[in-house]
Scaffold this motif. Structure first.
Motif, mmCIF file in Angstrom:
data_model
loop_
_atom_site.group_PDB
_atom_site.id
_atom_site.type_symbol
_atom_site.label_atom_id
_atom_site.label_comp_id
_atom_site.label_asym_id
_atom_site.label_seq_id
_atom_site.Cartn_x
_atom_site.Cartn_y
_atom_site.Cartn_z
ATOM 1 N N LEU A 187 -0.251 12.200 5.486
ATOM 2 C CA LEU A 187 -0.418 13.037 4.845
ATOM 3 C C LEU A 187 -1.915 12.108 5.073
ATOM 4 C CD1 LEU A 187 -2.516 15.279 3.500
ATOM 5 C CD2 LEU A 187 -1.925 15.134 1.529
ATOM 6 N N LEU A 188 -1.653 10.855 4.588
ATOM 7 C CA LEU A 188 -2.756 9.965 3.672
ATOM 8 C C LEU A 188 -3.048 9.291 5.874
ATOM 9 C CD1 LEU A 188 -1.934 7.325 1.817
ATOM 10 C CD2 LEU A 188 -3.297 8.967 2.003
ATOM 11 N N ASP A 189 -2.421 9.774 7.207
ATOM 12 C CA ASP A 189 -1.879 9.456 8.424
ATOM 13 C C ASP A 189 -3.101 10.393 8.821
ATOM 14 O OD1 ASP A 189 -1.927 8.202 10.781
ATOM 15 O OD2 ASP A 189 -0.630 9.384 11.815
ATOM 16 N N GLU A 190 -2.988 11.785 8.411
ATOM 17 C CA GLU A 190 -3.984 12.973 9.143
ATOM 18 C C GLU A 190 -5.676 13.044 8.691
ATOM 19 O OE1 GLU A 190 -2.145 16.362 7.712
ATOM 20 O OE2 GLU A 190 0.021 15.462 8.447
ATOM 21 N N MET A 191 -5.521 12.425 7.237
ATOM 22 C CA MET A 191 -6.511 11.825 6.616
ATOM 23 C C MET A 191 -7.862 10.956 6.874
ATOM 24 S SD MET A 191 -5.907 13.013 2.499
ATOM 25 C CE MET A 191 -7.990 12.480 2.070
ATOM 26 N N THR A 192 -7.636 9.860 7.721
ATOM 27 C CA THR A 192 -7.568 8.503 8.123
ATOM 28 C C THR A 192 -7.736 8.360 9.553
ATOM 29 O OG1 THR A 192 -5.845 7.539 7.713
ATOM 30 C CG2 THR A 192 -7.569 7.795 5.791
ATOM 31 N N GLU A 241 -11.590 19.689 8.191
ATOM 32 C CA GLU A 241 -9.872 20.388 7.672
ATOM 33 C C GLU A 241 -9.479 20.042 8.144
ATOM 34 O OE1 GLU A 241 -9.347 25.560 7.855
ATOM 35 O OE2 GLU A 241 -10.930 24.599 8.678
ATOM 36 N N MET A 242 -8.243 20.018 7.384
ATOM 37 C CA MET A 242 -6.710 20.199 7.259
ATOM 38 C C MET A 242 -5.688 20.874 6.822
ATOM 39 S SD MET A 242 -6.848 15.825 6.516
ATOM 40 C CE MET A 242 -8.166 15.839 6.896
ATOM 41 N N ARG A 243 -4.509 21.246 7.351
ATOM 42 C CA ARG A 243 -3.029 21.988 6.339
ATOM 43 C C ARG A 243 -1.922 20.422 6.157
ATOM 44 N NH1 ARG A 243 -3.540 26.682 6.150
ATOM 45 N NH2 ARG A 243 -1.239 27.133 6.499
ATOM 46 N N HIS A 244 -1.348 20.552 5.656
ATOM 47 C CA HIS A 244 -0.009 19.826 5.568
ATOM 48 C C HIS A 244 1.353 20.369 4.479
ATOM 49 C CE1 HIS A 244 2.131 16.297 5.369
ATOM 50 N NE2 HIS A 244 2.394 16.565 4.472
ATOM 51 N N ASP A 245 2.279 20.567 5.090
ATOM 52 C CA ASP A 245 3.242 21.501 4.728
ATOM 53 C C ASP A 245 3.849 20.295 3.664
ATOM 54 O OD1 ASP A 245 2.478 23.647 6.023
ATOM 55 O OD2 ASP A 245 4.112 23.430 7.257
ATOM 56 N N LEU A 284 -8.709 20.589 2.311
ATOM 57 C CA LEU A 284 -7.456 20.110 2.512
ATOM 58 C C LEU A 284 -6.491 21.125 1.979
ATOM 59 C CD1 LEU A 284 -4.929 18.938 3.145
ATOM 60 C CD2 LEU A 284 -5.123 17.495 1.011
ATOM 61 N N THR A 285 -5.510 21.860 3.139
ATOM 62 C CA THR A 285 -4.739 23.458 2.492
ATOM 63 C C THR A 285 -3.629 22.395 2.409
ATOM 64 O OG1 THR A 285 -5.949 24.702 3.441
ATOM 65 C CG2 THR A 285 -3.664 24.953 2.709
ATOM 66 N N LEU A 286 -2.310 22.298 0.501
ATOM 67 C CA LEU A 286 -1.276 21.700 0.941
ATOM 68 C C LEU A 286 -0.317 22.706 0.763
ATOM 69 C CD1 LEU A 286 -1.813 19.361 -1.336
ATOM 70 C CD2 LEU A 286 -1.378 18.873 1.093
ATOM 71 N N SER A 287 0.823 23.076 1.119
ATOM 72 C CA SER A 287 1.874 24.388 1.283
ATOM 73 C C SER A 287 3.035 23.823 0.518
ATOM 74 C CB SER A 287 2.496 24.388 2.707
ATOM 75 O OG SER A 287 1.232 25.666 2.953
ATOM 76 N N ARG A 310 -5.909 24.898 -1.930
ATOM 77 C CA ARG A 310 -6.508 24.752 -1.296
ATOM 78 C C ARG A 310 -8.011 23.831 -2.021
ATOM 79 N NH1 ARG A 310 -10.734 28.058 2.420
ATOM 80 N NH2 ARG A 310 -11.899 26.786 3.318
ATOM 81 N N LEU A 311 -7.731 22.750 -1.879
ATOM 82 C CA LEU A 311 -8.989 21.997 -2.346
ATOM 83 C C LEU A 311 -9.838 21.328 -1.327
ATOM 84 C CD1 LEU A 311 -9.383 19.616 -4.402
ATOM 85 C CD2 LEU A 311 -7.889 17.886 -3.076
ATOM 86 N N TYR A 312 -11.016 20.959 -2.751
ATOM 87 C CA TYR A 312 -12.471 20.766 -1.227
ATOM 88 C C TYR A 312 -12.797 20.297 -2.117
ATOM 89 C CZ TYR A 312 -17.006 21.222 0.061
ATOM 90 O OH TYR A 312 -18.615 20.973 1.292
ATOM 91 N N CYS A 313 -13.523 19.407 -0.933
ATOM 92 C CA CYS A 313 -14.743 18.452 -2.215
ATOM 93 C C CYS A 313 -15.836 17.732 -1.098
ATOM 94 C CB CYS A 313 -13.780 16.772 -2.581
ATOM 95 S SG CYS A 313 -14.404 15.805 -3.743
ATOM 96 N N PRO A 314 -16.652 18.066 -1.466
ATOM 97 C CA PRO A 314 -18.088 17.755 -0.386
ATOM 98 C C PRO A 314 -18.253 15.984 -1.081
ATOM 99 C CG PRO A 314 -18.980 17.683 -2.654
ATOM 100 C CD PRO A 314 -17.371 18.326 -3.075
#
Length: 389
Positions: free
Chosen positions: A64-69, A94-98, A129-132, A188-192
């Protein structure tokens, strides 16, 4: 001044080494990304003969951190007992992670959200970010998304995250509920994104508790179960306060995951706008069928909330570390916050902040309320990725 700047630059690139395994795993990675210093973690469950090294949820968090960075490098040895993490730049977007649900020691979505939340405002773009995975049934070990929405998201707003946006501050929404062990939930998390924390926090006035609100959630159990949970919680709290309201939220059929679940979150609000939260849930492994009545679950949640209130402070115990981390990142001015009893996790976090940020907290005990006032000078952290756009 040039010598000091050179020394600071050298210290900022120095690897932070840990030899005590996966203790504070998420927090250490967050500190690495915020300070731009690599971390080396050794002896990760090296004494576990059957399954040494990283667990599946920890590997998933690294992904997840790799996707965010952009530019992060993760090096893991063959046994998984040693991790070297070289931080990149937080991107956002915008990203999704299972998240794994059927692995050994699988964790709820709250475990991932709690780790990501302090990083969310410091990306190049707003984070969507959408987490499942598992949303409910793990509150004995992980915070639920409902707790994070009631406690940590408002904390970000208190630090000024999103105040310059047009009403689009940080938010967390449960799109679909899924209880342990099968999961199948989604949040679903949204943060400016912000350039810097705009002002130091000064949160010391607790006020008096004026009302309690809550939500009892039931999944694939009779709808009356959540009503009985609410009844049990109100039965105890009504002895102390008249303004109690507990909403019931029932899910069944295709609207939720395949596993049954029952849980409750209670939040007390004070006259000064301070909120303290507590939650509990039915644990299918610990609570045998019929051994714990829904009314008893409600009473347990009410007792946990009263204990949180007794400890005092302007935030609940589980939010202490997040608040202190954001204080370290604040402007170079005095920030203060009143806390109740410090948890062992918070004490370890204070040592980590001293080591990574070189920030020392002054602790002043208030004997009259049996609380402590924590104060520090922030580092004036600036989000360079955001500032350059």
């Amino acid at each position: 001044m040039a010598i000091k700047s050179s020394s600071a630059s050298k210290s900022s690139s120095k690897t932070i080494k840990f030899d005590d395994g996966s203790v504070q795993f998420r927090l250490r990675l967050s500190v690495s990304l915020l300070t731009h210093r690599p971390v080396l973690i050794r002896n990760i469950r090296c004494d576990d003969v059957e399954a040494p090294g990283l667990r599946e949820h920890e590997a998933s968090y690294l992904r997840l951190l790799d996707e965010m960075t952009n530019g992060s490098v993760v090096e893991i040895n063959s046994t998984g007992t040693q991790l070297r993490f070289k931080p990149g730049v937080l991107l956002g977007g915008e990203m999704r992670h299972d998240c794994p649900v059927d692995a050994r020691d699988a964790r709820g979505l709250g475990w991932y959200l709690e780790g990501v939340l302090p990083l969310a405002p410091f990306g190049k773009e707003p984070l969507d970010l959408t987490l499942s995975g598992t949303t409910d049934g793990t509150s004995s070990v992980d915070p639920s998304p409902d707790y994070i929405n009631a406690s940590l998201v408002p904390l970000l707003r208190r630090f000024g995250v999103g105040e310059d946006e047009d009403g689009s501050g940080p938010s967390l929404r449960v799109m679909r509920r899924g209880s342990a062990p099968s999961g199948d939930g989604r949040v679903r998390l949204y943060c400016p994104a912000i350039r810097e924390i705009p002002r130091p926090i000064d949160l010391t006035d607790e006020g008096k508790i004026k009302r309690v609100r809550g939500t009892a959630v039931s999944l694939r159990v009779p709808a009356s179960s959540s009503a009985r949970v609410a009844y049990g919680a109100k039965g105890l709290l009504h002895r102390l306060l008249p303004d109690i309201w507990v909403h019931t939220d029932h899910h069944s059929g295709k609207g939720c995951g395949p596993s049954p679940g029952l849980g409750v979150l209670l939040t007390a609000e004070s006259t000064e706008g301070i909120t303290l939260s507590a939650e509990t849930c039915l644990d299918p492994e610990r609570d045998a069928r019929g051994a714990l009545l829904p009314e008893d679950l409600g009473k347990r949640a009410a007792a946990m909330l009263l204990e949180e209130i007794r400890r005092g402070g302007c935030i609940d115990t589980s939010a202490q570390t997040t608040a202190l981390l954001l204080m370290c990142l604040g402007p170079e001015d005095a920030a203060r916050i009143r806390l109740g009893t410090l948890s062992p996790y918070t004490v370890e976090a204070l040592r980590l902040f001293k080591r990574a940020f070189d920030v020392e907290f002054k602790i002043r005990a208030d004997e009259s309320s049996r609380t402590v006032i924590m104060s520090c000078l922030g580092t004036g952290y600036r989000n360079m990725a955001r500032a350059s756009t």
